[in-house]
Design a protein around this motif. Sequence first.
Motif, PDB file in Angstrom:
ATOM      1  N   THR A 131      11.689  -7.022  -6.701  1.00  0.00           N
ATOM      2  CA  THR A 131      12.031  -8.254  -5.993  1.00  0.00           C
ATOM      3  C   THR A 131      11.449  -8.180  -4.588  1.00  0.00           C
ATOM      4  O   THR A 131      11.172  -7.091  -4.065  1.00  0.00           O
ATOM      5  CB  THR A 131      13.553  -8.441  -5.926  1.00  0.00           C
ATOM      6  N   LEU A 132      11.274  -9.323  -3.961  1.00  0.00           N
ATOM      7  CA  LEU A 132      10.632  -9.398  -2.652  1.00  0.00           C
ATOM      8  C   LEU A 132      11.398  -8.621  -1.578  1.00  0.00           C
ATOM      9  O   LEU A 132      10.795  -8.095  -0.654  1.00  0.00           O
ATOM     10  CB  LEU A 132      10.470 -10.860  -2.247  1.00  0.00           C
ATOM     11  N   ASP A 133      12.711  -8.520  -1.717  1.00  0.00           N
ATOM     12  CA  ASP A 133      13.476  -7.797  -0.700  1.00  0.00           C
ATOM     13  C   ASP A 133      13.195  -6.296  -0.709  1.00  0.00           C
ATOM     14  O   ASP A 133      13.570  -5.590   0.216  1.00  0.00           O
ATOM     15  CB  ASP A 133      14.979  -8.065  -0.852  1.00  0.00           C
ATOM     16  N   ARG A 134      12.492  -5.805  -1.709  1.00  0.00           N
ATOM     17  CA  ARG A 134      12.118  -4.391  -1.764  1.00  0.00           C
ATOM     18  C   ARG A 134      10.765  -4.136  -1.106  1.00  0.00           C
ATOM     19  O   ARG A 134      10.340  -2.999  -1.001  1.00  0.00           O
ATOM     20  CB  ARG A 134      12.102  -3.914  -3.206  1.00  0.00           C
ATOM     21  N   VAL A 135      10.114  -5.193  -0.647  1.00  0.00           N
ATOM     22  CA  VAL A 135       8.819  -5.058   0.022  1.00  0.00           C
ATOM     23  C   VAL A 135       9.062  -4.942   1.517  1.00  0.00           C
ATOM     24  O   VAL A 135       9.719  -5.787   2.114  1.00  0.00           O
ATOM     25  CB  VAL A 135       7.914  -6.280  -0.278  1.00  0.00           C
ATOM     26  N   ASP A 136       8.543  -3.868   2.127  1.00  0.00           N
ATOM     27  CA  ASP A 136       8.715  -3.651   3.565  1.00  0.00           C
ATOM     28  C   ASP A 136       7.677  -4.400   4.385  1.00  0.00           C
ATOM     29  O   ASP A 136       7.975  -4.918   5.454  1.00  0.00           O
ATOM     30  CB  ASP A 136       8.622  -2.162   3.901  1.00  0.00           C
ATOM     31  N   ALA A 137       6.436  -4.428   3.912  1.00  0.00           N
ATOM     32  CA  ALA A 137       5.357  -5.056   4.674  1.00  0.00           C
ATOM     33  C   ALA A 137       4.194  -5.341   3.729  1.00  0.00           C
ATOM     34  O   ALA A 137       4.120  -4.789   2.628  1.00  0.00           O
ATOM     35  CB  ALA A 137       4.900  -4.147   5.802  1.00  0.00           C
ATOM     36  N   GLU A 175      15.123   4.596  -5.954  1.00  0.00           N
ATOM     37  CA  GLU A 175      13.892   4.190  -5.280  1.00  0.00           C
ATOM     38  C   GLU A 175      12.688   4.815  -5.987  1.00  0.00           C
ATOM     39  O   GLU A 175      12.691   6.004  -6.277  1.00  0.00           O
ATOM     40  CB  GLU A 175      13.906   4.670  -3.828  1.00  0.00           C
ATOM     41  N   PRO A 176      11.635   4.023  -6.224  1.00  0.00           N
ATOM     42  CA  PRO A 176      10.404   4.628  -6.729  1.00  0.00           C
ATOM     43  C   PRO A 176       9.796   5.477  -5.618  1.00  0.00           C
ATOM     44  O   PRO A 176       9.938   5.157  -4.435  1.00  0.00           O
ATOM     45  CB  PRO A 176       9.513   3.436  -7.063  1.00  0.00           C
ATOM     46  N   ALA A 177       9.181   6.571  -5.983  1.00  0.00           N
ATOM     47  CA  ALA A 177       8.605   7.474  -4.982  1.00  0.00           C
ATOM     48  C   ALA A 177       7.216   7.899  -5.419  1.00  0.00           C
ATOM     49  O   ALA A 177       6.946   8.029  -6.615  1.00  0.00           O
ATOM     50  CB  ALA A 177       9.497   8.702  -4.823  1.00  0.00           C
ATOM     51  N   PRO A 178       6.330   8.122  -4.454  1.00  0.00           N
ATOM     52  CA  PRO A 178       4.985   8.580  -4.817  1.00  0.00           C
ATOM     53  C   PRO A 178       5.031   9.994  -5.393  1.00  0.00           C
ATOM     54  O   PRO A 178       5.919  10.787  -5.050  1.00  0.00           O
ATOM     55  CB  PRO A 178       4.214   8.560  -3.496  1.00  0.00           C
ATOM     56  N   ALA A 179       4.084  10.286  -6.252  1.00  0.00           N
ATOM     57  CA  ALA A 179       3.997  11.621  -6.849  1.00  0.00           C
ATOM     58  C   ALA A 179       3.575  12.624  -5.785  1.00  0.00           C
ATOM     59  O   ALA A 179       2.861  12.298  -4.844  1.00  0.00           O
ATOM     60  CB  ALA A 179       2.984  11.618  -7.990  1.00  0.00           C
ATOM     61  N   ARG A 180       4.040  13.864  -5.954  1.00  0.00           N
ATOM     62  CA  ARG A 180       3.681  14.900  -4.997  1.00  0.00           C
ATOM     63  C   ARG A 180       2.217  15.313  -5.142  1.00  0.00           C
ATOM     64  O   ARG A 180       1.572  15.670  -4.177  1.00  0.00           O
ATOM     65  CB  ARG A 180       4.584  16.103  -5.163  1.00  0.00           C
ATOM     66  N   ASP A 181       1.722  15.288  -6.349  1.00  0.00           N
ATOM     67  CA  ASP A 181       0.308  15.598  -6.575  1.00  0.00           C
ATOM     68  C   ASP A 181      -0.214  14.722  -7.705  1.00  0.00           C
ATOM     69  O   ASP A 181       0.552  14.141  -8.461  1.00  0.00           O
ATOM     70  CB  ASP A 181       0.096  17.085  -6.888  1.00  0.00           C
ATOM     71  N   GLU A 182      -1.517  14.634  -7.801  1.00  0.00           N
ATOM     72  CA  GLU A 182      -2.124  13.706  -8.753  1.00  0.00           C
ATOM     73  C   GLU A 182      -1.849  14.099 -10.209  1.00  0.00           C
ATOM     74  O   GLU A 182      -1.717  13.249 -11.076  1.00  0.00           O
ATOM     75  CB  GLU A 182      -3.629  13.623  -8.505  1.00  0.00           C
ATOM     76  N   GLU A 183      -1.726  15.389 -10.474  1.00  0.00           N
ATOM     77  CA  GLU A 183      -1.488  15.836 -11.852  1.00  0.00           C
ATOM     78  C   GLU A 183      -0.121  15.408 -12.359  1.00  0.00           C
ATOM     79  O   GLU A 183       0.052  15.124 -13.533  1.00  0.00           O
ATOM     80  CB  GLU A 183      -1.627  17.366 -11.962  1.00  0.00           C
ATOM     81  N   SER A 184       0.867  15.364 -11.461  1.00  0.00           N
ATOM     82  CA  SER A 184       2.211  14.995 -11.907  1.00  0.00           C
ATOM     83  C   SER A 184       2.472  13.491 -11.800  1.00  0.00           C
ATOM     84  O   SER A 184       3.570  13.041 -12.086  1.00  0.00           O
ATOM     85  CB  SER A 184       3.260  15.751 -11.077  1.00  0.00           C
ATOM     86  N   ALA A 185       1.455  12.752 -11.414  1.00  0.00           N
ATOM     87  CA  ALA A 185       1.640  11.306 -11.227  1.00  0.00           C
ATOM     88  C   ALA A 185       1.871  10.618 -12.564  1.00  0.00           C
ATOM     89  O   ALA A 185       1.174  10.870 -13.537  1.00  0.00           O
ATOM     90  CB  ALA A 185       0.421  10.705 -10.536  1.00  0.00           C
ATOM     91  N   GLU A 186       2.890   9.779 -12.596  1.00  0.00           N
ATOM     92  CA  GLU A 186       3.133   8.900 -13.730  1.00  0.00           C
ATOM     93  C   GLU A 186       2.819   7.503 -13.247  1.00  0.00           C
ATOM     94  O   GLU A 186       3.362   7.045 -12.241  1.00  0.00           O
ATOM     95  CB  GLU A 186       4.599   8.955 -14.166  1.00  0.00           C
ATOM     96  N   LEU A 187       1.953   6.813 -13.941  1.00  0.00           N
ATOM     97  CA  LEU A 187       1.539   5.486 -13.510  1.00  0.00           C
ATOM     98  C   LEU A 187       2.283   4.436 -14.316  1.00  0.00           C
ATOM     99  O   LEU A 187       2.193   4.398 -15.541  1.00  0.00           O
ATOM    100  CB  LEU A 187       0.030   5.341 -13.684  1.00  0.00           C
ATOM    101  N   HIS A 188       3.056   3.610 -13.601  1.00  0.00           N
ATOM    102  CA  HIS A 188       3.850   2.570 -14.236  1.00  0.00           C
ATOM    103  C   HIS A 188       3.638   1.253 -13.503  1.00  0.00           C
ATOM    104  O   HIS A 188       3.400   1.228 -12.295  1.00  0.00           O
ATOM    105  CB  HIS A 188       5.346   2.906 -14.193  1.00  0.00           C
ATOM    106  N   VAL A 189       3.754   0.182 -14.229  1.00  0.00           N
ATOM    107  CA  VAL A 189       3.768  -1.144 -13.625  1.00  0.00           C
ATOM    108  C   VAL A 189       5.232  -1.524 -13.473  1.00  0.00           C
ATOM    109  O   VAL A 189       5.974  -1.567 -14.447  1.00  0.00           O
ATOM    110  CB  VAL A 189       3.019  -2.179 -14.505  1.00  0.00           C
ATOM    111  N   LEU A 190       5.656  -1.761 -12.232  1.00  0.00           N
ATOM    112  CA  LEU A 190       7.051  -2.067 -11.955  1.00  0.00           C
ATOM    113  C   LEU A 190       7.186  -3.499 -11.455  1.00  0.00           C
ATOM    114  O   LEU A 190       6.326  -3.995 -10.734  1.00  0.00           O
ATOM    115  CB  LEU A 190       7.608  -1.123 -10.885  1.00  0.00           C
ATOM    116  N   THR A 191       8.265  -4.131 -11.825  1.00  0.00           N
ATOM    117  CA  THR A 191       8.600  -5.442 -11.297  1.00  0.00           C
ATOM    118  C   THR A 191       9.627  -5.221 -10.194  1.00  0.00           C
ATOM    119  O   THR A 191      10.667  -4.603 -10.421  1.00  0.00           O
ATOM    120  CB  THR A 191       9.194  -6.334 -12.401  1.00  0.00           C
TER     121      THR A 191
END
Length: 114
Positions: free
Chosen positions: A28-34, A10-26
């Motif tokens: 599928t619709l079944d992975r969208v909760d809302a 599962e992709p997860a949000p970064a704990r802090d902005e400095e450690s954030a890695e920004l990626h564009v991910l593809t």
Amino acid sequence: AEAAVEAGGEPAPARDEESAELHVLTLTLDRVDAFSKVKVSLPKDLRSSDGRHAVLKVLREVERRFADGVPELQHDEDLKVTTAAQEAAKLARRLEGVQERLRGGGVGGGGGAG
């Protein structure tokens, strides 16, 4: 993040902005909760580092403005999507109204054949 998703994680949000890695991910619709009611403008090119950082800035602003949680899109209210049952109930109410007017002589104004 990309390797984790490709490995079934599962992709997860970064704990802090400095450690954030920004990626564009593809995903599928079944992975969208809302879906959210919030509309944001995105840069045209998300492949560049500047474009991805602009998205991060926008997402941080959304989080700041909606500290209690981002409002979710309600299909029946926000998109005016109705189910067959909702449409049938609406038609039944209209039919009842017409039948009441017919019984009361409120339609046609003549009050009878003659």
